[in-house]
Write a protein that holds these residues in place. Structure first.
Motif, short mmCIF file in Angstrom:
data_model
loop_
_atom_site.label_atom_id
_atom_site.label_comp_id
_atom_site.label_asym_id
_atom_site.label_seq_id
_atom_site.Cartn_x
_atom_site.Cartn_y
_atom_site.Cartn_z
N PHE A 20 -13.32 -25.78 13.77
CA PHE A 20 -14.50 -25.59 14.60
C PHE A 20 -14.72 -26.83 15.45
CE2 PHE A 20 -19.02 -26.06 15.45
CZ PHE A 20 -19.33 -24.82 15.96
N VAL A 21 -14.81 -26.65 16.77
CA VAL A 21 -15.05 -27.74 17.70
C VAL A 21 -16.36 -27.46 18.41
CG1 VAL A 21 -14.23 -29.00 19.71
CG2 VAL A 21 -12.58 -28.14 18.03
N ALA A 22 -17.30 -28.39 18.31
CA ALA A 22 -18.60 -28.21 18.95
C ALA A 22 -18.42 -28.10 20.46
CB ALA A 22 -19.51 -29.38 18.61
N ARG A 23 -19.14 -27.18 21.06
CA ARG A 23 -19.02 -26.94 22.49
C ARG A 23 -19.47 -28.17 23.28
NH1 ARG A 23 -22.28 -21.91 24.61
NH2 ARG A 23 -23.99 -23.23 23.88
N GLY A 24 -18.65 -28.54 24.26
CA GLY A 24 -19.03 -29.59 25.19
C GLY A 24 -18.66 -30.99 24.76
N SER A 25 -18.10 -31.15 23.58
CA SER A 25 -17.75 -32.50 23.15
C SER A 25 -16.66 -32.45 22.10
CB SER A 25 -18.98 -33.22 22.59
OG SER A 25 -18.61 -34.47 22.05
N ARG A 26 -15.67 -33.31 22.28
CA ARG A 26 -14.63 -33.46 21.28
C ARG A 26 -14.67 -34.85 20.65
NH1 ARG A 26 -10.78 -29.42 21.28
NH2 ARG A 26 -10.96 -27.91 22.97
N ALA A 27 -15.75 -35.58 20.89
CA ALA A 27 -15.88 -36.92 20.33
C ALA A 27 -16.08 -36.81 18.82
CB ALA A 27 -17.08 -37.64 20.96
N PRO A 28 -15.46 -37.70 18.05
CA PRO A 28 -15.67 -37.70 16.59
C PRO A 28 -17.15 -37.87 16.27
CG PRO A 28 -13.85 -39.15 17.20
CD PRO A 28 -14.53 -38.76 18.48
N ARG A 29 -17.62 -37.07 15.31
CA ARG A 29 -19.04 -37.08 14.97
C ARG A 29 -19.26 -37.61 13.57
NH1 ARG A 29 -22.32 -33.69 18.29
NH2 ARG A 29 -21.11 -32.76 19.98
N CYS A 30 -20.39 -38.27 13.39
CA CYS A 30 -20.78 -38.75 12.07
C CYS A 30 -21.03 -37.55 11.16
CB CYS A 30 -22.05 -39.61 12.18
SG CYS A 30 -22.78 -40.03 10.59
N PRO A 31 -20.43 -37.50 9.98
CA PRO A 31 -20.66 -36.36 9.09
C PRO A 31 -22.07 -36.31 8.52
CG PRO A 31 -19.37 -38.04 7.97
CD PRO A 31 -19.47 -38.47 9.41
N GLY A 32 -22.80 -37.42 8.61
CA GLY A 32 -24.15 -37.45 8.06
C GLY A 32 -25.23 -36.97 8.99
N CYS A 33 -25.02 -37.10 10.32
CA CYS A 33 -26.07 -36.69 11.26
C CYS A 33 -25.54 -35.81 12.40
CB CYS A 33 -26.79 -37.90 11.83
SG CYS A 33 -25.77 -39.00 12.83
N ARG A 34 -24.24 -35.63 12.48
CA ARG A 34 -23.59 -34.69 13.39
C ARG A 34 -23.61 -35.09 14.86
NH1 ARG A 34 -27.45 -30.75 13.06
NH2 ARG A 34 -28.69 -32.54 12.49
N VAL A 35 -23.94 -36.33 15.16
CA VAL A 35 -23.83 -36.81 16.54
C VAL A 35 -22.68 -37.81 16.59
CG1 VAL A 35 -26.29 -36.48 16.95
CG2 VAL A 35 -25.47 -38.72 16.25
N PRO A 36 -22.13 -38.08 17.77
CA PRO A 36 -21.05 -39.06 17.87
C PRO A 36 -21.42 -40.39 17.21
CG PRO A 36 -21.19 -37.83 19.91
CD PRO A 36 -22.37 -37.40 19.08
N PHE A 37 -20.44 -41.04 16.64
CA PHE A 37 -20.69 -42.28 15.89
C PHE A 37 -21.43 -43.32 16.72
CE2 PHE A 37 -17.21 -40.54 13.31
CZ PHE A 37 -17.71 -40.76 12.03
N SER A 38 -21.20 -43.32 18.02
CA SER A 38 -21.86 -44.30 18.88
C SER A 38 -23.37 -44.17 18.87
CB SER A 38 -21.35 -44.16 20.33
OG SER A 38 -21.64 -42.86 20.82
N HIS A 39 -23.87 -42.98 18.52
CA HIS A 39 -25.31 -42.73 18.54
C HIS A 39 -25.82 -42.24 17.19
CE1 HIS A 39 -24.55 -43.04 22.82
NE2 HIS A 39 -25.84 -43.04 23.05
N CYS A 40 -25.12 -42.60 16.13
CA CYS A 40 -25.51 -42.22 14.77
C CYS A 40 -26.96 -42.61 14.49
CB CYS A 40 -24.57 -42.89 13.76
SG CYS A 40 -25.09 -42.73 12.03
N PHE A 41 -27.72 -41.72 13.87
CA PHE A 41 -29.11 -42.05 13.54
C PHE A 41 -29.39 -41.86 12.05
CE2 PHE A 41 -29.10 -37.57 14.33
CZ PHE A 41 -30.15 -37.01 13.60
N CYS A 42 -28.35 -42.00 11.22
CA CYS A 42 -28.53 -41.85 9.78
C CYS A 42 -29.56 -42.82 9.22
CB CYS A 42 -27.19 -42.04 9.06
SG CYS A 42 -26.05 -40.63 9.24
N ASP A 43 -29.64 -44.01 9.80
CA ASP A 43 -30.60 -45.01 9.30
C ASP A 43 -32.05 -44.62 9.59
OD1 ASP A 43 -28.54 -46.55 8.36
OD2 ASP A 43 -28.53 -47.93 10.06
N TRP A 44 -32.24 -43.57 10.38
CA TRP A 44 -33.59 -43.13 10.72
C TRP A 44 -34.04 -41.94 9.88
CZ3 TRP A 44 -36.74 -45.82 13.89
CH2 TRP A 44 -36.14 -46.83 14.66
N ARG A 45 -33.28 -41.60 8.87
CA ARG A 45 -33.64 -40.45 8.02
C ARG A 45 -34.88 -40.78 7.21
NH1 ARG A 45 -29.02 -39.92 5.29
NH2 ARG A 45 -28.12 -38.70 6.98
#
Length: 236
Positions: A20-45
């Motif tokens: 499964f590839v998310a539409r519009g982006s093939r950038a690797p995503r953080c498994p904890g918050c599902r956004v690209p690692f560059s914009h990970c927001f896990c620390d804001w949980r």
């Protein structure tokens, strides 16, 4: 990390015939918050105790979509359940949750599509029971189908919300501004049930998620000092 939506996503991925590839982006995503690692927001949980529970009934690939906001609910509400919806059968674990005596389930759905005798607009305290909000996590067209074709929900009261605000959700298009996303609906339910801190935190968490998601999409740095981030800090 692991919660109900995380586990449901893993189960659904295991059944995929192709990756499964998310539409519009093939950038690797953080498994904890599902956004690209560059914009990970896990620390804001946020960490907020709640009396209420949430049961997400998710249409097919909803758990796979990075833009799905049911994930945010599971991040915040400890008693969150998540099940994939099927037209032909109900997960026995779902039926067990609905029958659990600790819960008073409410199906959250517009009252205009329901027999009037089933509709409630408030969450009434029930001795020995806590409110469990059943959210149909899908597009509006899919949710109507799910509601009609889920006979195991037919005996439950239907909580009909009348939100005054328009949706703030900006990650998927909707033809109507009054169609709220799943996290917005959950926040309204938590507010009705008296879980006011959790409702406030979830609204702020949604705004932070949106800022990081769109920041990654448009290669912009999110403003960590904006109103949503500052509000969310109180719940970390």
């Amino acid at each position: 990390m692991s919660h109900a939506v995380f586990r449901l996503r893993a189960e659904r991925l295991a059944r995929c015939v192709k990756p499964f590839v998310a539409r519009g982006s093939r950038a690797p995503r953080c498994p904890g918050c599902r956004v690209p690692f560059s914009h990970c927001f896990c620390d804001w949980r946020p960490r907020v105790p709640t009396e209420s529970g949430v049961c997400l009934l998710m249409h097919d690939i909803e758990a796979l979509k990075p833009s799905n906001t049911g994930w945010l609910i599971a991040d915040l509400v400890e008693q969150t359940y998540a099940f994939g919806w099927s037209r032909t059968s109900a997960d026995p674990a779902l039926l067990a949750v609905l029958a659990d005596p600790q819960w008073q389930p409410y199906v959250v759905f517009p009252g205009e599509f329901v027999a009037p005798e089933r509709v409630v607009q408030t969450v009434s305290p029930v001795v020995g029971k806590r409110p469990l909000f059943i959210l149909l996590d899908a597009t509006w067209t899919e949710a109507r189908k799910m509601f009609r074709k889920s006979p195991y929900l037919a005996h439950l009261p239907v909580l009909s919300l009348e939100p005054e605000q328009l949706s703030r959700y900006r990650l998927r298009r909707s033809k109507r501004d009054d169609h709220l996303c799943t996290a917005e609906v959950a926040a309204l339910c938590l507010e009705l049930a008296g879980d006011l801190a959790a409702a406030t935190a979830l609204d702020a968490f949604l705004d932070v998620f949106t800022a990081h998601y769109l920041g990654a999409k448009f290669q912009l740095e999110p403003d960590l000092q904006d109103a949503a981030h500052l509000q969310l800090k109180a719940f970390l």
